[in-house]
Write an enzyme that holds these catalytic residues in place. Structure first.
Site, PDB file in Angstrom:
ATOM      1  N   CYS A 112       0.817  -1.223   0.000  1.00 35.74           N
ATOM      2  CA  CYS A 112       0.000   0.000   0.000  1.00 35.74           C
ATOM      3  C   CYS A 112       0.849   1.270   0.000  1.00 35.74           C
ATOM      4  O   CYS A 112       0.561   2.223  -0.721  1.00 35.74           O
ATOM      5  CB  CYS A 112      -0.912   0.005   1.224  1.00 35.74           C
ATOM      6  SG  CYS A 112      -0.035  -0.143   2.793  1.00 35.74           S
ATOM      7  N   HIS A 253      -2.172   1.476   7.397  1.00 29.48           N
ATOM      8  CA  HIS A 253      -2.444   1.353   5.956  1.00 29.48           C
ATOM      9  C   HIS A 253      -2.136   2.706   5.316  1.00 29.48           C
ATOM     10  O   HIS A 253      -2.234   3.734   5.979  1.00 29.48           O
ATOM     11  CB  HIS A 253      -3.911   0.967   5.752  1.00 29.48           C
ATOM     12  CG  HIS A 253      -4.309   0.755   4.324  1.00 29.48           C
ATOM     13  ND1 HIS A 253      -3.571  -0.014   3.456  1.00 29.48           N
ATOM     14  CD2 HIS A 253      -5.377   1.216   3.614  1.00 29.48           C
ATOM     15  CE1 HIS A 253      -4.184  -0.019   2.267  1.00 29.48           C
ATOM     16  NE2 HIS A 253      -5.267   0.723   2.345  1.00 29.48           N
ATOM     17  N   ASN A 273      -8.248   4.069  -2.644  1.00 30.71           N
ATOM     18  CA  ASN A 273      -7.577   2.945  -1.984  1.00 30.71           C
ATOM     19  C   ASN A 273      -6.887   2.087  -3.045  1.00 30.71           C
ATOM     20  O   ASN A 273      -6.969   2.378  -4.244  1.00 30.71           O
ATOM     21  CB  ASN A 273      -8.618   2.138  -1.198  1.00 30.71           C
ATOM     22  CG  ASN A 273      -7.998   1.284  -0.111  1.00 30.71           C
ATOM     23  OD1 ASN A 273      -6.778   1.210   0.032  1.00 30.71           O
ATOM     24  ND2 ASN A 273      -8.847   0.631   0.666  1.00 30.71           N
TER      25      ASN A 273
END
Ligand code: NAG
Ligand code: NAG
Ligand code: NAG
Length: 306
Positions: A112, A253, A273
């Site tokens: 991520c 994250h 995302n």
């Protein structure tokens, strides 16, 4: 003094939106019944089942709050805050920059942090240099032995500044290679020269934990990267303004922030995302702005292309 402390404590209490009763139902009810119950309530967001996310490790970065030695903070003249729009979406301000609209799927890989930086860098290379490139996440594999075991976005920005990133045409995302930490310094497409395909950054900045500064930076210069604490309820998000309500804490994250706004009276950050377009609102999520337990504004970074 005591009164001030009490007010602070109360403000924090009311800001905590975790609902123990709802969490108990989440643990006890079969998934489909829980989803039906949750969506029948008048919450600001709706949920659905995303079985493909079940086995995945959703974390991939550490959230560290506050200044980082050697990293500049962006300065803003408060004059700039007067004309900020109530709703802002970078996809609408820079419609020719295709990458702002794109959403990736990191797969079962803790990359991520690398996706956040590569996508912010691509968007800003378009916005500020009028160069339309998709910068390669895979190229970060040449940094600290691989992208899948998590990493620190600041390191990714420094890599972009020092070594640059090639394009996706040169190095497409490949989880098998990423998991092995394989660093290939040549392009999959032999007609592209690896070193000639590098695009560099010039600078990296920290953005203060201040809504007006964050908004001004988004409006003036484009997407930024945020790290925040993930709770398992976000996995189920399908639409609306997300507010943490149930589930366990997973870890850090990292995502790309592309705007902000207000929906039904609730302030949110608009976030792209990297869990694919089948998750959330075509891959994006609106995250309620004031949620101290998420630490969303703790580690905001952005870069400037060279
Ligand atoms: C549902 O929530 C909205 C927005 O918070 C509010 O305006 C509305 O009155 C609520 N409706 C009910 C039935 O509680
Ligand atoms: C999840 O990934 C992080 C790094 O991204 C790692 O530190 C952690 O141990 C992993 N957790 C599990 C349960 O695999
Ligand atoms: C990913 O890398 C592996 C190992 O180098 C290779 O065998 C595979 O073909 C690659 N996958 C894609 C989609 O390019």
């Amino acid at each position: 003094m005591l009164r001030v402390l009490l007010l602070v404590a109360l403000a924090q209490f009311s800001a905590c939106t975790f609902d123990p009763e709802l969490n108990r139902m989440h643990l006890l009810l079969p998934k489909d019944q829980f989803i039906e119950y949750f969506n029948s309530q008048n919450y600001s967001w709706k949920i659905t089942d995303h079985p493909y996310l079940e086995g995945r490790n959703l974390t991939g970065t550490e959230i560290t709050k506050g200044p980082i030695p050697g990293v500049k903070q962006l300065y803003y003249d408060p004059e700039q805050f007067k004309d900020l729009p109530e709703n802002f979406d970078a996809r609408k301000k820079w419609p020719n920059c295709e990458t702002i609209k794109e959403v990736y799927d990191q797969g079962d890989c803790g990359s991520c942090w690398a996706f956040g930086t590569a996508t912010v860098a691509s968007d800003r290379t378009c916005i500020h240099k009028d160069l339309h490139v998709r910068l390669s996440v895979q190229d970060f594999n040449c940094f600290l032995g691989g992208i899948c075991n998590g990493g620190i976005p600041l390191g990714a920005y420094l890599f972009w500044i020092i070594y640059g990133l090639v394009t996706e045409e040169c190095k497409p995302y490949n989880i098998t290679e990423s998991k092995q930490g394989i660093c290939v310094k040549e392009c999959k497409d032999p007609s592209i020269n690896y070193l000639n395909d590098k695009h560099k950054g010039k600078d990296v900045f920290l953005i203060d934990d201040n809504d007006d500064k964050i908004k001004a930076e988004l409006v003036n210069n484009g997407p930024i990267q945020a790290g925040f604490t993930v709770y398992s309820d976000i996995k189920d998000y399908s639409s609306g303004v997300y507010e943490h309500k149930y589930g366990e804490k997973k870890g850090g994250h990292s995502v790309r922030v592309i705007g902000y706004g207000v929906e039904n009276g609730i302030d949110y950050w608009l976030v792209a995302n990297s869990w694919g377009t089948q998750w959330g609102e075509q891959g994006t999520i609106k995250i309620k702005r004031h949620q101290p337990e998420l630490c969303f504004k703790c580690a905001l970074l952005t870069g400037v292309p060279a």
